[in-house]
Scaffold this active site. Structure first.
Site, PDB file in Angstrom:
ATOM      1  N   ASP A  69      25.226  -7.322  36.147  1.00  0.00           N
ATOM      2  CA  ASP A  69      23.760  -8.486  36.292  1.00  0.00           C
ATOM      3  C   ASP A  69      23.723  -9.100  34.912  1.00  0.00           C
ATOM      4  OD1 ASP A  69      24.568  -7.414  38.953  1.00  0.00           O
ATOM      5  OD2 ASP A  69      23.694  -5.913  38.957  1.00  0.00           O
ATOM      6  N   LYS A 128      27.079 -12.771  33.315  1.00  0.00           N
ATOM      7  CA  LYS A 128      28.189 -12.415  32.098  1.00  0.00           C
ATOM      8  C   LYS A 128      29.203 -13.527  32.939  1.00  0.00           C
ATOM      9  CE  LYS A 128      30.110  -8.685  33.369  1.00  0.00           C
ATOM     10  NZ  LYS A 128      28.397  -8.116  34.277  1.00  0.00           N
ATOM     11  N   HIS A 156      30.007 -12.375  41.026  1.00  0.00           N
ATOM     12  CA  HIS A 156      29.867 -13.502  40.218  1.00  0.00           C
ATOM     13  C   HIS A 156      29.257 -14.710  40.656  1.00  0.00           C
ATOM     14  CE1 HIS A 156      31.711 -11.964  36.544  1.00  0.00           C
ATOM     15  NE2 HIS A 156      33.194 -11.958  37.022  1.00  0.00           N
ATOM     16  N   THR A 213      26.120  -7.154  47.176  1.00  0.00           N
ATOM     17  CA  THR A 213      25.668  -6.276  48.721  1.00  0.00           C
ATOM     18  C   THR A 213      24.710  -6.641  49.418  1.00  0.00           C
ATOM     19  OG1 THR A 213      24.489  -4.207  46.495  1.00  0.00           O
ATOM     20  CG2 THR A 213      26.233  -3.469  47.702  1.00  0.00           C
ATOM     21  N   GLY A 214      24.001  -7.957  48.302  1.00  0.00           N
ATOM     22  CA  GLY A 214      21.740  -7.774  49.114  1.00  0.00           C
ATOM     23  C   GLY A 214      20.929  -6.929  48.959  1.00  0.00           C
TER      24      GLY A 214
HETATM   25  P1  IMP Z   1      31.628   1.847  42.983  1.00  0.00           P
HETATM   26  O1  IMP Z   1      31.857   0.946  41.999  1.00  0.00           O
HETATM   27  O2  IMP Z   1      31.384   1.230  44.074  1.00  0.00           O
HETATM   28  O3  IMP Z   1      32.151   3.084  42.604  1.00  0.00           O
HETATM   29  O4  IMP Z   1      29.660   1.735  42.610  1.00  0.00           O
HETATM   30  C1  IMP Z   1      29.210   2.952  41.521  1.00  0.00           C
HETATM   31  C2  IMP Z   1      28.250   2.488  40.975  1.00  0.00           C
HETATM   32  O5  IMP Z   1      27.824   0.999  40.152  1.00  0.00           O
HETATM   33  C3  IMP Z   1      27.266   2.071  42.105  1.00  0.00           C
HETATM   34  O6  IMP Z   1      25.710   2.490  41.376  1.00  0.00           O
HETATM   35  C4  IMP Z   1      26.720   0.645  41.966  1.00  0.00           C
HETATM   36  O7  IMP Z   1      25.922  -0.265  42.623  1.00  0.00           O
HETATM   37  C5  IMP Z   1      27.615   0.342  40.238  1.00  0.00           C
HETATM   38  N1  IMP Z   1      28.066  -0.532  41.143  1.00  0.00           N
HETATM   39  C6  IMP Z   1      29.785  -1.086  41.027  1.00  0.00           C
HETATM   40  N2  IMP Z   1      29.840  -2.657  40.680  1.00  0.00           N
HETATM   41  C7  IMP Z   1      28.807  -3.105  40.071  1.00  0.00           C
HETATM   42  C8  IMP Z   1      28.050  -4.334  39.835  1.00  0.00           C
HETATM   43  O8  IMP Z   1      29.171  -5.406  39.654  1.00  0.00           O
HETATM   44  N3  IMP Z   1      26.971  -4.235  39.401  1.00  0.00           N
HETATM   45  C9  IMP Z   1      26.092  -4.214  39.535  1.00  0.00           C
HETATM   46  N4  IMP Z   1      26.371  -2.545  40.038  1.00  0.00           N
HETATM   47  C10 IMP Z   1      27.572  -2.197  39.883  1.00  0.00           C
HETATM   48 MG    MG Z   2      28.056  -9.793  38.829  1.00  0.00          MG
END
Ligand code: IMP
Ligand code: MG
Length: 340
Positions: A17, A20, A47, A259-260
């Site tokens: 976040d 990018k 994104h 996810t909000g």
């Molecule tokens: P997963 O990638 O869904 O397995 O999540 C694993 C960890 O990475 C969790 O803490 C998520 O909240 C975090 N996470 C996954 N993708 C993102 C993203 O695009 N932005 C920020 N956090 C992320």
């Molecule tokens: Mg993002």
């Protein structure tokens, strides 16, 4: 031998976040890239892209397609076909040419069972996005997975035909590689097990199908304060009770795009930022959301250093980075993506 002449990489220096998407749009605006490629992650990423004053949202498809540039989803990505279909439909309805989207036949397929397992096991314990990434990655590495090319008649799938599936050696010219998430969510370097299941560092851009020597610029994206969505003992719940940090979350609209969920906010950890820059070989850094701190009017780092103006803070950060990160050529500051 790869036909890629030059590759530049944009990736996150923190916990994801870091705007990018905005950097990618800026870099491709002069049309000097032949391809924009995603080299990690799946639809766990989010994104937000602003194009001609309009806001768009993607999870998996690289931002190139919004600027009419061929966009490739590389072999290290995890893909749920229904999610991809939905995103394709959305972009098509918005008037973009989805024939520009190419997917590696080697991507591993996220099944509904992977998603269900993720939701049951990992949302609660680790704050995963519930998109099925970890169970799919496990099956991939246990050599039980299913790749796109393993699906019977995959060429006939909606939106897929021989044309839209490429082997990596078809990439050519100048390419911009988009990393997902950020340095401290990396499977190797993050705060394991509070990480994602991808290798998101710039070296992994080579998984797209070129050798490291063609990489020219490594653009690291950061924010002037840190945020974290999902479980991580490094970001305690106490942060949510801090009045100034809550104000930053509110003014900066720090909610996960996928996810909000509300992101936890902390002051910038400049020593971690230095480590991230030096481990990855970042030569250009863009530090975003400066306007948010200006609106809140408090200027601090996580080590307790305080500043009386944003100017003072920016000068301190610049000097710190130039003197501690020998490969850095440019330190840029930037505001929020327009009206978010
Ligand atoms: P997963 O990638 O869904 O397995 O999540 C694993 C960890 O990475 C969790 O803490 C998520 O909240 C975090 N996470 C996954 N993708 C993102 C993203 O695009 N932005 C920020 N956090 C992320
Ligand atoms: Mg993002």
């Amino acid at each position: 031998m790869s036909k890629v002449v030059r590759a530049d990489v944009v990736f996150g220096l923190a916990w994801g976040d870091e705007a990018k998407g905005k950097i990618v749009q800026q870099l491709i605006s002069d049309k000097s890239y032949n391809w924009v490629c995603r080299y990690s992650g799946g639809s766990n990423a989010g994104h937000t892209i602003y194009k001609d004053g309009k806001k768009y949202h993607t999870n998996l498809i690289p931002g190139g397609v919004l600027s009419g540039i061929k966009s490739f989803i590389g072999p290290e990505c995890y893909v749920n076909l229904e999610d991809l279909d939905k995103e394709m439909e959305y972009l098509s309805k918005e008037g973009f040419n989805i024939n520009l989207v190419k997917v590696s036949p080697f991507v591993h397929i996220i099944t509904p069972e992977h998603k269900e397992e993720d939701r049951k096991k990992y949302i609660g314990s680790q704050g995963s996005t519930g998109k099925g990434i970890a169970p799919c990655a496990r099956d991939k590495y246990a050599r039980l997975g299913k790749r796109l090319m393993d699906i019977e008649n995959f060429e006939n799938l909606k939106y897929f035909n021989k044309d839209t599936n490429i082997m990596t050696e078809e990439l050519s010219g100048n390419i911009l590689c988009e990393g997902s998430q950020g340095m401290w969510l990396d499977i190797n370097y993050g705060n394991y097990p509070y990480v994602t299941s991808s290798s998101i560092l710039p070296y992994n851009a080579c998984s797209l199908g070129f050798h490291p020597s063609v990489i020219k610029n490594i653009y690291g994206a950061a924010k002037i304060y840190d945020t974290r969505v999902g479980e991580d003992p490094l970001f305690s719940d106490e942060l949510l009770k801090d009045e100034t940090l809550s104000k930053i979350a509110e003014v900066g609209q720090e909610f996960g795009t996928t996810t909000g969920r509300q992101r936890k906010v902390n002051w910038l950890d400049i020593s971690s930022l230095k480590k991230a820059i030096n481990i990855t070989g970042t030569n250009k850094i863009i530090i975003s959301k400066v306007d948010i701190l200006e609106k809140v009017g408090v200027y601090k780092l996580s080590d307790g250093t305080k500043f009386s103006t944003i100017y003072e803070m920016k000068e301190y950060i610049k000097t710190y980075i130039y003197s501690n990160c020998p490969l850095i050529e440019t330190v840029l500051f930037s505001d929020s993506p327009i009206d978010f």
